[in-house]
Design a protein around this motif. Structure first.
Motif, PDB file in Angstrom:
ATOM      1  N   SER A 223       0.847  -1.185   0.000  1.00  0.00           N
ATOM      2  CA  SER A 223       0.000   0.000   0.000  1.00  0.00           C
ATOM      3  C   SER A 223       0.881   1.233   0.000  1.00  0.00           C
ATOM      4  O   SER A 223       1.784   1.367   0.829  1.00  0.00           O
ATOM      5  CB  SER A 223      -0.917   0.006   1.233  1.00  0.00           C
ATOM      6  OG  SER A 223      -1.777   1.117   1.202  1.00  0.00           O
ATOM      7  N   GLY A 224       0.636   2.120  -0.972  1.00  0.00           N
ATOM      8  CA  GLY A 224       1.444   3.334  -1.047  1.00  0.00           C
ATOM      9  C   GLY A 224       0.704   4.443  -1.759  1.00  0.00           C
ATOM     10  O   GLY A 224      -0.028   4.213  -2.722  1.00  0.00           O
ATOM     11  N   SER A 225       0.900   5.653  -1.307  1.00  0.00           N
ATOM     12  CA  SER A 225       0.210   6.792  -1.888  1.00  0.00           C
ATOM     13  C   SER A 225       0.973   7.303  -3.114  1.00  0.00           C
ATOM     14  O   SER A 225       2.162   7.030  -3.305  1.00  0.00           O
ATOM     15  CB  SER A 225       0.095   7.917  -0.860  1.00  0.00           C
ATOM     16  OG  SER A 225       1.380   8.388  -0.510  1.00  0.00           O
ATOM     17  N   GLY A 226       0.263   8.086  -3.934  1.00  0.00           N
ATOM     18  CA  GLY A 226       0.903   8.699  -5.085  1.00  0.00           C
ATOM     19  C   GLY A 226       2.031   9.616  -4.689  1.00  0.00           C
ATOM     20  O   GLY A 226       3.028   9.736  -5.409  1.00  0.00           O
ATOM     21  N   SER A 231       7.502  11.160  -5.301  1.00  0.00           N
ATOM     22  CA  SER A 231       8.512  11.978  -4.631  1.00  0.00           C
ATOM     23  C   SER A 231       9.914  11.510  -5.014  1.00  0.00           C
ATOM     24  O   SER A 231      10.216  10.317  -4.948  1.00  0.00           O
ATOM     25  CB  SER A 231       8.354  11.888  -3.111  1.00  0.00           C
ATOM     26  OG  SER A 231       9.474  12.470  -2.462  1.00  0.00           O
ATOM     27  N   PRO A 232      10.790  12.430  -5.404  1.00  0.00           N
ATOM     28  CA  PRO A 232      12.168  12.029  -5.742  1.00  0.00           C
ATOM     29  C   PRO A 232      12.985  11.643  -4.517  1.00  0.00           C
ATOM     30  O   PRO A 232      14.064  11.072  -4.647  1.00  0.00           O
ATOM     31  CB  PRO A 232      12.746  13.278  -6.412  1.00  0.00           C
ATOM     32  CG  PRO A 232      11.963  14.414  -5.838  1.00  0.00           C
ATOM     33  CD  PRO A 232      10.574  13.880  -5.610  1.00  0.00           C
ATOM     34  N   PHE A 233      12.476  11.931  -3.315  1.00  0.00           N
ATOM     35  CA  PHE A 233      13.223  11.668  -2.095  1.00  0.00           C
ATOM     36  C   PHE A 233      12.789  10.371  -1.408  1.00  0.00           C
ATOM     37  O   PHE A 233      13.336  10.009  -0.380  1.00  0.00           O
ATOM     38  CB  PHE A 233      13.070  12.835  -1.118  1.00  0.00           C
ATOM     39  CG  PHE A 233      13.419  14.160  -1.726  1.00  0.00           C
ATOM     40  CD1 PHE A 233      14.747  14.485  -2.006  1.00  0.00           C
ATOM     41  CD2 PHE A 233      12.431  15.081  -2.042  1.00  0.00           C
ATOM     42  CE1 PHE A 233      15.069  15.702  -2.574  1.00  0.00           C
ATOM     43  CE2 PHE A 233      12.754  16.298  -2.608  1.00  0.00           C
ATOM     44  CZ  PHE A 233      14.078  16.613  -2.883  1.00  0.00           C
ATOM     45  N   SER A 234      11.810   9.676  -1.951  1.00  0.00           N
ATOM     46  CA  SER A 234      11.328   8.436  -1.337  1.00  0.00           C
ATOM     47  C   SER A 234      12.388   7.340  -1.438  1.00  0.00           C
ATOM     48  O   SER A 234      13.095   7.236  -2.439  1.00  0.00           O
ATOM     49  CB  SER A 234      10.044   7.972  -2.032  1.00  0.00           C
ATOM     50  OG  SER A 234       9.028   8.933  -1.899  1.00  0.00           O
ATOM     51  N   THR A 235      12.484   6.542  -0.387  1.00  0.00           N
ATOM     52  CA  THR A 235      13.431   5.426  -0.366  1.00  0.00           C
ATOM     53  C   THR A 235      12.678   4.112  -0.530  1.00  0.00           C
ATOM     54  O   THR A 235      11.497   4.019  -0.185  1.00  0.00           O
ATOM     55  CB  THR A 235      14.211   5.399   0.957  1.00  0.00           C
ATOM     56  OG1 THR A 235      13.282   5.352   2.042  1.00  0.00           O
ATOM     57  CG2 THR A 235      15.073   6.650   1.095  1.00  0.00           C
ATOM     58  N   PRO A 236      13.334   3.092  -1.071  1.00  0.00           N
ATOM     59  CA  PRO A 236      12.640   1.815  -1.314  1.00  0.00           C
ATOM     60  C   PRO A 236      12.173   1.148  -0.024  1.00  0.00           C
ATOM     61  O   PRO A 236      12.744   1.355   1.053  1.00  0.00           O
ATOM     62  CB  PRO A 236      13.704   0.963  -2.007  1.00  0.00           C
ATOM     63  CG  PRO A 236      14.707   1.935  -2.520  1.00  0.00           C
ATOM     64  CD  PRO A 236      14.707   3.069  -1.559  1.00  0.00           C
ATOM     65  N   ILE A 237      11.127   0.338  -0.137  1.00  0.00           N
ATOM     66  CA  ILE A 237      10.675  -0.477   0.987  1.00  0.00           C
ATOM     67  C   ILE A 237      11.645  -1.636   1.189  1.00  0.00           C
ATOM     68  O   ILE A 237      12.033  -1.959   2.299  1.00  0.00           O
ATOM     69  CB  ILE A 237       9.265  -1.059   0.726  1.00  0.00           C
ATOM     70  CG1 ILE A 237       8.296   0.015   0.307  1.00  0.00           C
ATOM     71  CG2 ILE A 237       8.750  -1.812   1.943  1.00  0.00           C
ATOM     72  CD1 ILE A 237       6.951  -0.537  -0.125  1.00  0.00           C
ATOM     73  N   LEU A 263      -1.209  -3.669  -5.590  1.00  0.00           N
ATOM     74  CA  LEU A 263      -0.882  -2.349  -5.071  1.00  0.00           C
ATOM     75  C   LEU A 263      -2.149  -1.593  -4.716  1.00  0.00           C
ATOM     76  O   LEU A 263      -3.112  -1.568  -5.489  1.00  0.00           O
ATOM     77  CB  LEU A 263      -0.078  -1.560  -6.111  1.00  0.00           C
ATOM     78  CG  LEU A 263       0.403  -0.159  -5.697  1.00  0.00           C
ATOM     79  CD1 LEU A 263       1.315  -0.239  -4.479  1.00  0.00           C
ATOM     80  CD2 LEU A 263       1.119   0.512  -6.849  1.00  0.00           C
ATOM     81  N   GLN A 264      -2.152  -0.996  -3.527  1.00  0.00           N
ATOM     82  CA  GLN A 264      -3.289  -0.198  -3.076  1.00  0.00           C
ATOM     83  C   GLN A 264      -2.847   1.257  -2.912  1.00  0.00           C
ATOM     84  O   GLN A 264      -1.780   1.532  -2.368  1.00  0.00           O
ATOM     85  CB  GLN A 264      -3.804  -0.728  -1.725  1.00  0.00           C
ATOM     86  CG  GLN A 264      -4.988   0.046  -1.164  1.00  0.00           C
ATOM     87  CD  GLN A 264      -5.292  -0.370   0.266  1.00  0.00           C
ATOM     88  OE1 GLN A 264      -4.513  -0.134   1.172  1.00  0.00           O
ATOM     89  NE2 GLN A 264      -6.437  -1.004   0.458  1.00  0.00           N
ATOM     90  N   GLY A 265      -3.693   2.185  -3.388  1.00  0.00           N
ATOM     91  CA  GLY A 265      -3.447   3.601  -3.157  1.00  0.00           C
ATOM     92  C   GLY A 265      -2.671   4.306  -4.242  1.00  0.00           C
ATOM     93  O   GLY A 265      -2.405   5.502  -4.137  1.00  0.00           O
ATOM     94  N   PHE A 643      -3.176   1.195   9.733  1.00  0.00           N
ATOM     95  CA  PHE A 643      -2.933   2.499   9.125  1.00  0.00           C
ATOM     96  C   PHE A 643      -4.228   3.024   8.519  1.00  0.00           C
ATOM     97  O   PHE A 643      -5.177   2.281   8.272  1.00  0.00           O
ATOM     98  CB  PHE A 643      -1.833   2.418   8.069  1.00  0.00           C
ATOM     99  CG  PHE A 643      -2.179   1.557   6.876  1.00  0.00           C
ATOM    100  CD1 PHE A 643      -2.742   2.115   5.733  1.00  0.00           C
ATOM    101  CD2 PHE A 643      -1.941   0.194   6.897  1.00  0.00           C
ATOM    102  CE1 PHE A 643      -3.057   1.329   4.637  1.00  0.00           C
ATOM    103  CE2 PHE A 643      -2.256  -0.598   5.801  1.00  0.00           C
ATOM    104  CZ  PHE A 643      -2.819  -0.039   4.670  1.00  0.00           C
ATOM    105  N   ASN A 644      -4.269   4.325   8.316  1.00  0.00           N
ATOM    106  CA  ASN A 644      -5.411   4.990   7.703  1.00  0.00           C
ATOM    107  C   ASN A 644      -5.280   4.863   6.185  1.00  0.00           C
ATOM    108  O   ASN A 644      -4.327   5.380   5.601  1.00  0.00           O
ATOM    109  CB  ASN A 644      -5.446   6.465   8.133  1.00  0.00           C
ATOM    110  CG  ASN A 644      -6.683   7.187   7.649  1.00  0.00           C
ATOM    111  OD1 ASN A 644      -7.045   7.099   6.480  1.00  0.00           O
ATOM    112  ND2 ASN A 644      -7.323   7.930   8.563  1.00  0.00           N
ATOM    113  N   SER A 645      -6.208   4.176   5.563  1.00  0.00           N
ATOM    114  CA  SER A 645      -6.096   3.905   4.132  1.00  0.00           C
ATOM    115  C   SER A 645      -6.226   5.172   3.290  1.00  0.00           C
ATOM    116  O   SER A 645      -5.821   5.178   2.129  1.00  0.00           O
ATOM    117  CB  SER A 645      -7.157   2.889   3.706  1.00  0.00           C
ATOM    118  OG  SER A 645      -8.456   3.382   3.982  1.00  0.00           O
ATOM    119  N   ALA A 646      -6.783   6.235   3.866  1.00  0.00           N
ATOM    120  CA  ALA A 646      -6.927   7.481   3.111  1.00  0.00           C
ATOM    121  C   ALA A 646      -5.641   8.300   3.148  1.00  0.00           C
ATOM    122  O   ALA A 646      -5.186   8.831   2.131  1.00  0.00           O
ATOM    123  CB  ALA A 646      -8.093   8.296   3.659  1.00  0.00           C
TER     124      ALA A 646
END
Length: 690
Positions: A223-226, A231-237, A263-265, A643-646
């Motif tokens: 689950s991950g948001s747009g 984001s160019p600063f996001s790191t891998p899971i 994938l959700q979100g 977690f809050n899905s929204a």
């Protein structure tokens, strides 16, 4: 006229001779080239033969170890076996090829450890082989037959060119193979659902897993948001290799029978967004994913299975004259055969539903030496509420015991253990044989196990003498029951619920399992409750650092259920993302079931998961960080928070900081379960000119 004819004939003869000379020289040149080419070809053939011989020898050693492990009963080779089968002095393969001699040697982990204690270990090994050949390694091998260091194994193949004495080369192939232990995984699941068959998700931007990840499942949910994926600063899971049984596909809405990622979100509607998903989620993108991987076998619970880990801890579990495991009394047991302790430490509590209330890992120091210390508390109240302390004292130090504050009387006795199953707790509790003492000193030249307890104003000490050459119990403590109150107990929020925590001063595996692992019997599901951090000695968790490579203290936890207790003590003053609970261990929560079929079990009978107690009602805050530095291996995915899905923000429980401890690629917690196959860690060739 005749003169001219003679001249012409002379010139012709000269030409013929010249042509013959040229042809001769060409022939000699061709012969020379052919000889050189033939010699070169033969040299290449001999080199290829020697190279083939290296691989042959290594594969022979590998096959030898595999056959032993897969024999019935299964054998984990140690020094004694290697001597008996000829590998200590090398096994020679004769008549492999003209002028090629092959010898194969197998060494267990003490040789590897003797080199790999420092960063220059490999160079030192190469220099030793150059200067003194295989004898260098033989000199480093500990031949004490009771040590049985076991895997990882170093297979050394030596190929000597005897085609021309004094010419050619001596070649070696070094191969380090290890039993694939479950602790080599940073994260492992058999199925990617909760114990109640609900879907469960990795949370992009909050969950981080570093190290090898594998699941036997065909679907992985993320689950991950747009905002995370854009984001160019996001790191891998996932920072490391990832293998699973599904396909390398991704969807938001999986059809029946789908294999791949869900994938959700985040909208997945074209090839570009799918590529973005893989590149942001996995540190090496699709290159780091091994899809359609084979299923990894689970560790067996059946005591009759020769590969059951419990049989390694307590060899008398079955057989051995029918002795079996102690079942009728409370105690701390070891098994002595031929004046040697041949078992781990076996703990049983017959009261309170066979729950050991508390087990603390600890240490004592003497003249700079660190001695392992364990504290057992059988009941939270009643006759056995007094903690019992076990200390392992080696021969290198003097150890002094004085009366602590509040103690007016010190009573001491010494015991030499006889053969058979010995209950150390019985000796401690037996009032006979004690002598009064103002203080007590164990001399430097004595190796011993010390048990102590304080009742009222009296401290009781029982020293168990270990003869010269005798080793301590195997580095595993098997509790035939649970450690701490079982999940769902009515008083689980109370401090009396107990559990496991502390500082480990030696490599140790803590096991909470029933000796009667009847499938489908929910009464046999046991658990380990973690009620505080578990840290190796010499490691400061305040900066979230992993242990250095020269720290050999590794911890394994093995039970049907391993859970983080509601009243566990958190670090709340380290600041920022360093707060929370630290567990430096490989955690294996697994209970086998018939055919591994979930349909054979109801949710309360399954076991096989790691989780946070009250995860869905424990309100999340910045201190709620679960640092697991090692690995989590489980049948199902136990929940640690919601977690809050929204908003994709944590709501309850904990966020994860799971990091792989790279020492687990080489080091195995003592007697930790394996996947029943060998894996190669190193293979390299070395050539020396003679």
């Amino acid at each position: 006229m005749k003169s001219k004819m003679k001249d012409r004939k002379g010139i012709a003869i000269i030409y013929v001779l010249f042509i013959i000379f040229v042809i001769f020289m060409l022939a000699m040149a061709i012969i020379n080239v052919v000889e050189k080419t033939t010699g070169y070809v033969r040299s290449k053939e001999r080199f290829a033969q020697r190279f083939e011989g290296l691989n042959l020898g290594t594969n022979l050693g590998w096959s030898y170890l595999t056959n032993l492990f897969n024999s019935s009963p299964s054998v984990l080779p140690d020094s004694n076996i290697l001597i008996a089968d000829g590998y200590r002095n090398g096994r020679t393969i004769s008549n492999f090829a003209n002028g090629v001699q092959i010898r194969v040697f197998i060494f267990d982990q003490d040789v590897i450890n003797s080199y790999w204690q420092n960063a220059n270990g490999l160079n030192q090994l190469i220099n030793d082989l150059r200067n003194n050949g295989v004898q260098s390694l033989i000199n480093r091998d500990n031949t004490n037959v009771f040590d049985g260091e076991g895997a990882p194994y170093l297979i050394l193949t030596e190929v000597t060119n005897t085609y021309r004495i004094g010419q050619g080369s001596r070649m070696y192939q070094i191969s380090i193979i290890n039993l694939e232990n479950f602790n080599r995984f940073a994260y492992f699941t058999n199925v990617e659902t909760t114990p109640s068959d609900s879907n469960i998700w990795f949370l992009a931007g909050y969950d981080t897993l570093t190290g090898p990840v594998h699941t036997n499942s065909r679907i992985v949910r993320i689950s991950g948001s747009g905002s995370y994926y854009n984001s160019p600063f996001s790191t891998p899971i996932f920072n490391g290799p990832f293998s699973f049984r599904g396909n390398l596909t991704v969807t938001n809405n999986p059809p029946t029978g789908y294999y791949g990622f869900v994938l959700q979100g985040y909208t997945v509607n074209n090839e570009a967004t799918i590529d973005n998903f893989f590149n942001k989620t996995f540190s090496n993108g699709t290159a780091g994913i091994k899809a359609n991987s084979p299923q990894v076998s689970l560790p067996p619970d059946d005591p009759n299975d020769p590969k059951n880990t419990l049989r390694q801890v307590w060899p008398a579990l079955i057989g051995n004259g029918g002795a079996g495991a102690p079942t009728s009394q409370r105690g701390i047991f070891v098994d002595v055969q031929n004046n040697q302790i041949v078992s781990g430490i076996y703990v049983r509590d017959t009261d309170n539903n066979n729950i050991l209330s508390q087990l603390n890992l600890g240490y004592a120091t003497s003249n700079g030496e660190v001695l392992p210390k364990y504290t057992f508390q059988f009941d939270s109240s009643g006759t056995y509420s007094t903690p019992v302390v076990m200390l392992k004292k080696n021969k290198d130090v003097v150890y002094n015991i004085t009366k602590p504050s509040g103690v007016s009387t010190l009573k001491v006795k010494e015991i030499t253990l006889s053969n058979g199953q010995q209950n150390l707790l019985d000796y401690l509790n037996n009032p006979n044989g004690y002598n009064n003492s103002s203080s007590y000193t164990i001399p430097q030249n004595e190796k011993s196990i010390v048990l102590a307890k304080i009742e009222g104003n009296t401290m009781y000490i029982t020293k168990f003498n270990l003869p010269d050459g005798q080793t301590f119990p195997k580095g595993a403590i098997w509790v035939n029951g649970s450690i701490g109150e079982e999940l769902g107990a009515s008083n689980r929020n109370n401090a009396s619920a107990g559990g496991l925590s502390g500082v480990a001063a030696e490599p140790i595996t803590i096991i909470a399992k029933s000796s009667n692992q009847a499938a489908g019997n929910s009464a046999n599901i046991k658990s380990i409750r973690i009620n505080g951090s578990i840290v190796p000695y010499g490691v400061n968790p305040s900066n979230g650092a992993l242990p250095p490579n020269d720290n050999s203290i590794v911890v394994g936890l093995y039970s049907d259920i391993v859970f983080f207790g509601r009243n566990a003590k958190l670090y709340t003053n380290l600041g920022g993302n360093n707060n929370g609970l630290y567990v430096y261990a490989s955690i294996l929560a697994m209970k086998d079931r018939p055919g591994n079929s979930r349909a054979n079990y109801t949710s309360n009978q399954r076991g096989g998961y790691f989780m946070v107690e009250d995860y869905n009602s424990w309100t999340y805050n910045s201190n709620n960080i679960l640092h697991v530095y090692g690995g989590i291996i489980q049948y199902f995915r136990g929940p640690v928070g919601t977690f809050n899905s929204a908003t994709m923000q944590p709501s309850t429980g904990f966020k994860k900081d799971y990091r792989y401890d790279r020492r687990f690629a080489f080091l195995r917690p003592p007697l930790f379960p394996t996947t029943n196959r060998f894996v190669q860690l190193v293979r390299m060739n070395i050539t020396f000119n003679l």
